[in-house]
Every structure is written in C-alpha cells, then in structure tokens.
Design an enzyme around this catalytic site. Sequence first.
Site, PDB file in Angstrom:
ATOM      1  NE  ARG A   4       3.811  10.206   4.134  1.00 29.08           N
ATOM      2  CZ  ARG A   4       4.516  11.016   3.470  1.00 29.08           C
ATOM      3  NH1 ARG A   4       4.201  12.172   3.530  1.00 29.08           N
ATOM      4  NH2 ARG A   4       5.859  10.634   2.952  1.00 29.08           N
TER       5      ARG A   4
ATOM      6  CG  ASP B 150      -0.071  -0.179   2.620  1.00 24.55           C
ATOM      7  OD1 ASP B 150       0.961   0.087   2.488  1.00 24.55           O
ATOM      8  OD2 ASP B 150      -0.641  -0.316   3.599  1.00 24.55           O
TER       9      ASP B 150
ATOM     10  CD  GLU C 233       0.291  -6.705   3.240  1.00 28.00           C
ATOM     11  OE1 GLU C 233       0.392  -5.612   3.193  1.00 28.00           O
ATOM     12  OE2 GLU C 233       1.113  -7.246   4.341  1.00 28.00           O
TER      13      GLU C 233
ATOM     14  CG  HIS D 232       5.727   4.382  10.630  1.00 27.98           C
ATOM     15  ND1 HIS D 232       4.954   4.719   9.243  1.00 27.98           N
ATOM     16  CD2 HIS D 232       5.480   3.213  10.807  1.00 27.98           C
ATOM     17  CE1 HIS D 232       4.671   3.680   8.769  1.00 27.98           C
ATOM     18  NE2 HIS D 232       4.757   2.849   9.902  1.00 27.98           N
TER      19      HIS D 232
ATOM     20  CG  HIS E 173      10.053   5.751  10.422  1.00 29.37           C
ATOM     21  ND1 HIS E 173      10.109   6.832   9.573  1.00 29.37           N
ATOM     22  CD2 HIS E 173       9.415   4.882   9.658  1.00 29.37           C
ATOM     23  CE1 HIS E 173       9.776   6.282   8.291  1.00 29.37           C
ATOM     24  NE2 HIS E 173       9.177   4.853   8.463  1.00 29.37           N
TER      25      HIS E 173
ATOM     26  CD  GLU F  91       0.203   4.493   4.602  1.00 32.70           C
ATOM     27  OE1 GLU F  91      -0.685   4.991   5.102  1.00 32.70           O
ATOM     28  OE2 GLU F  91       1.441   4.749   4.585  1.00 32.70           O
TER      29      GLU F  91
HETATM   30  C1  UD1 Z   1       6.221   4.963   4.210  1.00 37.22           C
HETATM   31  C2  UD1 Z   1       5.013   4.626   3.590  1.00 37.22           C
HETATM   32  C3  UD1 Z   1       4.264   3.920   4.570  1.00 37.22           C
HETATM   33  C4  UD1 Z   1       5.145   2.763   5.224  1.00 37.22           C
HETATM   34  C5  UD1 Z   1       6.288   3.459   5.599  1.00 37.22           C
HETATM   35  C6  UD1 Z   1       7.218   2.076   6.234  1.00 37.22           C
HETATM   36  C7  UD1 Z   1       4.071   6.015   1.775  1.00 37.22           C
HETATM   37  C8  UD1 Z   1       3.155   7.163   1.364  1.00 37.22           C
HETATM   38  N1  UD1 Z   1       4.198   5.581   2.939  1.00 37.22           N
HETATM   39  O1  UD1 Z   1       5.911   6.053   4.872  1.00 37.22           O
HETATM   40  O2  UD1 Z   1       3.229   3.210   3.676  1.00 37.22           O
HETATM   41  O3  UD1 Z   1       4.333   2.258   6.470  1.00 37.22           O
HETATM   42  O4  UD1 Z   1       7.013   3.852   4.757  1.00 37.22           O
HETATM   43  O5  UD1 Z   1       8.144   2.754   7.186  1.00 37.22           O
HETATM   44  O6  UD1 Z   1       4.539   5.107   1.002  1.00 37.22           O
HETATM   45  N2  UD1 Z   1      13.946   8.127   5.865  1.00 37.22           N
HETATM   46  C9  UD1 Z   1      15.046   8.217   5.836  1.00 37.22           C
HETATM   47  N3  UD1 Z   1      15.834   6.892   5.740  1.00 37.22           N
HETATM   48  C10 UD1 Z   1      15.030   5.775   5.537  1.00 37.22           C
HETATM   49  C11 UD1 Z   1      13.711   5.935   5.471  1.00 37.22           C
HETATM   50  C12 UD1 Z   1      13.238   7.298   5.747  1.00 37.22           C
HETATM   51  O7  UD1 Z   1      15.934   9.121   6.034  1.00 37.22           O
HETATM   52  O8  UD1 Z   1      15.574   4.815   4.993  1.00 37.22           O
HETATM   53  C13 UD1 Z   1      13.143   9.719   5.983  1.00 37.22           C
HETATM   54  C14 UD1 Z   1      13.264  10.761   4.880  1.00 37.22           C
HETATM   55  O9  UD1 Z   1      13.528  11.911   5.362  1.00 37.22           O
HETATM   56  C15 UD1 Z   1      11.894  10.438   4.269  1.00 37.22           C
HETATM   57  C16 UD1 Z   1      11.082  10.520   5.350  1.00 37.22           C
HETATM   58  O10 UD1 Z   1      11.612   9.530   6.239  1.00 37.22           O
HETATM   59  O11 UD1 Z   1      11.709  11.515   3.504  1.00 37.22           O
HETATM   60  C17 UD1 Z   1       9.651   9.553   5.115  1.00 37.22           C
HETATM   61  O12 UD1 Z   1       9.772   8.705   4.361  1.00 37.22           O
HETATM   62  P1  UD1 Z   1       8.367   8.117   3.186  1.00 37.22           P
HETATM   63  O13 UD1 Z   1       8.854   7.020   2.849  1.00 37.22           O
HETATM   64  O14 UD1 Z   1       8.086   9.398   2.549  1.00 37.22           O
HETATM   65  O15 UD1 Z   1       7.342   8.070   4.261  1.00 37.22           O
HETATM   66  P2  UD1 Z   1       7.191   7.037   5.630  1.00 37.22           P
HETATM   67  O16 UD1 Z   1       6.347   7.926   6.569  1.00 37.22           O
HETATM   68  O17 UD1 Z   1       8.543   6.366   5.712  1.00 37.22           O
HETATM   69  N1  UDP Z   2      11.196  -3.174  11.791  1.00 36.88           N
HETATM   70  C1  UDP Z   2      12.438  -3.141  11.702  1.00 36.88           C
HETATM   71  N2  UDP Z   2      13.371  -2.490  12.458  1.00 36.88           N
HETATM   72  C2  UDP Z   2      12.745  -1.596  13.192  1.00 36.88           C
HETATM   73  C3  UDP Z   2      11.140  -1.237  13.180  1.00 36.88           C
HETATM   74  C4  UDP Z   2      10.552  -2.397  12.527  1.00 36.88           C
HETATM   75  O1  UDP Z   2      13.191  -4.098  10.641  1.00 36.88           O
HETATM   76  O2  UDP Z   2      13.370  -0.708  13.972  1.00 36.88           O
HETATM   77  C5  UDP Z   2      10.256  -4.081  10.732  1.00 36.88           C
HETATM   78  C6  UDP Z   2       9.269  -5.026  11.639  1.00 36.88           C
HETATM   79  O3  UDP Z   2       9.557  -6.243  11.873  1.00 36.88           O
HETATM   80  C7  UDP Z   2       8.190  -5.106  10.448  1.00 36.88           C
HETATM   81  C8  UDP Z   2       8.438  -3.625   9.464  1.00 36.88           C
HETATM   82  O4  UDP Z   2       9.593  -3.298   9.696  1.00 36.88           O
HETATM   83  O5  UDP Z   2       8.235  -6.109   9.460  1.00 36.88           O
HETATM   84  C9  UDP Z   2       7.332  -2.648   9.819  1.00 36.88           C
HETATM   85  O6  UDP Z   2       7.665  -1.533   8.985  1.00 36.88           O
HETATM   86  P1  UDP Z   2       7.210  -0.126   9.157  1.00 36.88           P
HETATM   87  O7  UDP Z   2       6.421  -0.172  10.754  1.00 36.88           O
HETATM   88  O8  UDP Z   2       7.823   0.941   8.962  1.00 36.88           O
HETATM   89  O9  UDP Z   2       5.806  -0.253   8.056  1.00 36.88           O
HETATM   90  P2  UDP Z   2       4.313  -0.586   8.210  1.00 36.88           P
HETATM   91  O10 UDP Z   2       4.318  -2.139   8.509  1.00 36.88           O
HETATM   92  O11 UDP Z   2       3.503  -0.054   8.959  1.00 36.88           O
HETATM   93  O12 UDP Z   2       3.914  -0.400   6.943  1.00 36.88           O
END
Ligand code: UD1
Ligand code: UDP
Length: 387
Positions: free
Chosen positions: A215, A100, A122, A213, A246, A136
């Site tokens: 949004r 998603d 999924e 985490h 996060h 999502e």
């Molecule tokens: C995204 C997904 C969400 C998922 C989540 C898992 C969308 C809209 N959202 O949300 O569905 O549950 O990932 O974690 O697709 N960042 C880093 N390094 C990383 C990852 C993130 O620095 O490895 C920071 C960056 O500043 C980035 C921000 O986190 O811009 C947000 O990341 P983003 O993928 O936009 O949204 P999530 O809130 O992580």
């Molecule tokens: N996870 C990880 N390290 C962390 C926190 C979570 O590897 O510090 C794993 C967790 O086991 C799960 C996945 O990340 O499989 C969940 O990701 P996240 O919460 O970012 O996204 P969501 O599941 O809400 O889409």
Amino acid sequence: MVTLMPKIMPVFGTRPEAIKMAPLIKALEEKENIETITIVTAQHREMLDQVLKLFKIKPVYDLNIMKPGQSLTEIMTGVLAGIEEIISQEKPDLVLVHGDTSTTFASSLAAFYQKIPVGHVEAGLRTYSKYSPYPEEMNRKLTGCLADLHFAPTQTAKEALLKEGVPAGQIYVTGNTVIDALLQTVNKGYVFKNAILKQLDFDNKRIILITAHRRENIGERMEQIFQAVKVLVEQHDDIEVVYPVHLNPLVQERAQKIFGDIERVRMIPPLTYEEFVNLMDRCYLVLTDSGGLQEEAPALGKPVLVLRDTTERPEAVIAGTVRLVGTDQERIVAESTLLLTDPVVYQRMSTAINPYGDGKAAERICQAILYYFRLNPTRPEEYSIET
Ligand code: UD1
Ligand code: UDP
C-alpha cells in the site's frame, strides 16, 4: 489444567497467510487429540482460493468479506463482526492467527473481547517504523499485545518480543512455516501449466521475477519501480521480466499504464503458489516489495532486491542474499545492473541460505500447542538457524 481435545481455530484471509498457515493446518488435522476448525475471512478471494485448493484445505466457515478496492476500515469491521459471531457459537480454546494483515489483527481483537487465548504465528518481526510497512507493522505489534502464545520464527524475532516485555515462557522459536510450504512444493522436474511460462527460454534468457503490491508503494513509488524495470529491459537484450500482477486494481492500473505492450515484460495474472515458487526456483533475480519472497528466495539461492526502505526480515540481509534498495529508479537500475553484469557479485548473493526455517516449523507449533494444553509434557526444542 489439562484440556482434553482442545478446539483450535486457525483464522486467515489473504494469500500469504494461507500459504504459511497451510502446513500448520495439515499438521493440526493429523493430531488425534486436537479438534481443528478452520476459518477464512476471504479478505482475498481468488488469491486465497488457489492456495486452499492446492493444499486441500476446507474451511468450516468463510466470511467472504472481500470487496473491490476495500478500505482498511471495511476489512477491520467486517472481520471483527464476523469472527465475533463464530467465536460465540464455537467457543474455541485457542484462536490461531498469522502475521500482520488486517485479518490477523481484527481476529485477535475479536478473540480478546471474548477472552479466548490467541496464538500468533510469525510473531516478533519488527521494522520499528510505524508506517513501513503500512499498516502491517502496527497490525503485527498490536496482535503481539493481544497474544498469549508467540511463535517466533527466529531468535531475532524472539529477542524483539523479550525487549517488549513478553514473558519468555510464552515465546517459542519455531522457524517459519513458509519454508515448510516451500519444501513441499518446489520440484526440480516441475512442468509449468501456464502458457507463458511454458514458452520462456530459460536456457538463453535470464528471467527477472518481479512482484509489487505494498500500500505504501502505490502511486509515485510504484511508478519509479516500473520505470526502472523498463530501463533494464531496454539495456539488456538477454533478460525477460515476468510480472504476476497483484489483483489490487490500483496496482493493475499503474502496471498497465507503464508496461503496456513491452514485449519482454510479461504481465500475467497472479500465479498459483505451485507455479510461482517453481518459477522463482528457475529465475535469475527477484525484485519485490513482498514479505514472503524475502524468505523464500534466499532458500532457493536467488538474489533479492527489496523495493522498500525497511524490512522486518533482517536475517537474509545480514547473510548477504537480500539487499534493501528502496524505490528510487536510479538506485534500482544500478543495483540490478551490478547483478546482471558482475558475476562475482552475483555469485556472492546467490548462495542458498535458510535463516528462516528447516521445514519443521508446523510440527514445532503443534507440539507447543499441545504443551500449552498440558497434553505434551515437554517444551519443544527451539529452531536454530542452519549455517
Ligand atoms: C493485503 C494485506 C497485506 C498483504 C497482502 C498480500 C492488509 C492491510 N494488507 O494487502 O499485508 O501483504 O494482502 O497480498 O491486510 N483483490 C482481488 N482478489 C483477490 C485479492 C485482492 O480482487 O484475491 C483486490 C480487491 O480489489 C481488493 C484489493 O485487491 O480490494 C486489495 O486487497 P487487500 O487485501 O485490501 O489489500 P492488499 O493490498 O492485497
Ligand atoms: N505468490 C503466489 N503467486 C504469485 C505471487 C506470489 O502464490 O503470483 C506467493 C509467494 O510465493 C509468497 C506469497 O505469495 O509465498 C507472497 O504473497 P504477497 O507478496 O501477496 O504478500 P506478502 O508476502 O508481502 O505479505
């Protein structure tokens, strides 16, 4: 028409997609009659890379689109343009997406524009609430509109798709690959590498694992969650909170502001998947707004309080190991306190259940793909929930 050696293109970009696609990619790579070309958008960077490393996945293309504090539009446009170019060059027979995220929807759209079939892993999870989770719920629904093959993890997900008019023949109930990954990674004898985890006193302290985490929770709602955790730490001497924060800067900022230097709230950088699930296996309670944790924790027999108003994963709520508590500070404190003080309630919620999979989802998806390309004469049997 039989397609010999179909070219399958899995595309993913974030940590949870990578974890859940990893077992499938490994299974696809083992098939001699399938060519697998893995693409990462790198919507996440560090959080994605740790999973690629653990599962030894080497993408053929990496769009490297992540920017600090990126907007949804930036992700969508970056992925759409990047995937379009790769699809034009590679001409795959099937694009495989997961879940998603914005990577999921944008990649499906790019495939649709070039009339390439889409397989949605999924598929069929729904809250029926447009902005929860945001974005999502709509990403998943819109991807479902574009998909030709729907890999529904459970019967509930299949029924949601049927209600929306998806032909039954396009839906395969496979279980969730998250359980495949979990069973491959949790190990009772695991020794932590992280210095803070190594020092945790699992014998005398109860460990509460928290992640947040979403949004739609960023801002006041996240503040309420963090304040609740602060109260719990003040009220219970024998708890330690571990919070892998996060990398979203908005989450980092808020967490730092509220927890600062509270000793029994261990704010740490995101853990590797291996460290994280093994920590979950040894914790007392999980507080989270994550999707994936709602599937993993019940399989490990850990009670989960979900910091959201809705969930697209009702199975564990019905089974009683997950409770939807929202983001109100008082409610979180009350529900957590009950689990910390009433052994009967705790016991009732900590029964290990596996409504999401049996560890064989990736193989079922492979078999369904082979069936779609007429390389397998029989439809794979549906996954049915273990009881
Ligand atoms: C995204 C997904 C969400 C998922 C989540 C898992 C969308 C809209 N959202 O949300 O569905 O549950 O990932 O974690 O697709 N960042 C880093 N390094 C990383 C990852 C993130 O620095 O490895 C920071 C960056 O500043 C980035 C921000 O986190 O811009 C947000 O990341 P983003 O993928 O936009 O949204 P999530 O809130 O992580
Ligand atoms: N996870 C990880 N390290 C962390 C926190 C979570 O590897 O510090 C794993 C967790 O086991 C799960 C996945 O990340 O499989 C969940 O990701 P996240 O919460 O970012 O996204 P969501 O599941 O809400 O889409």
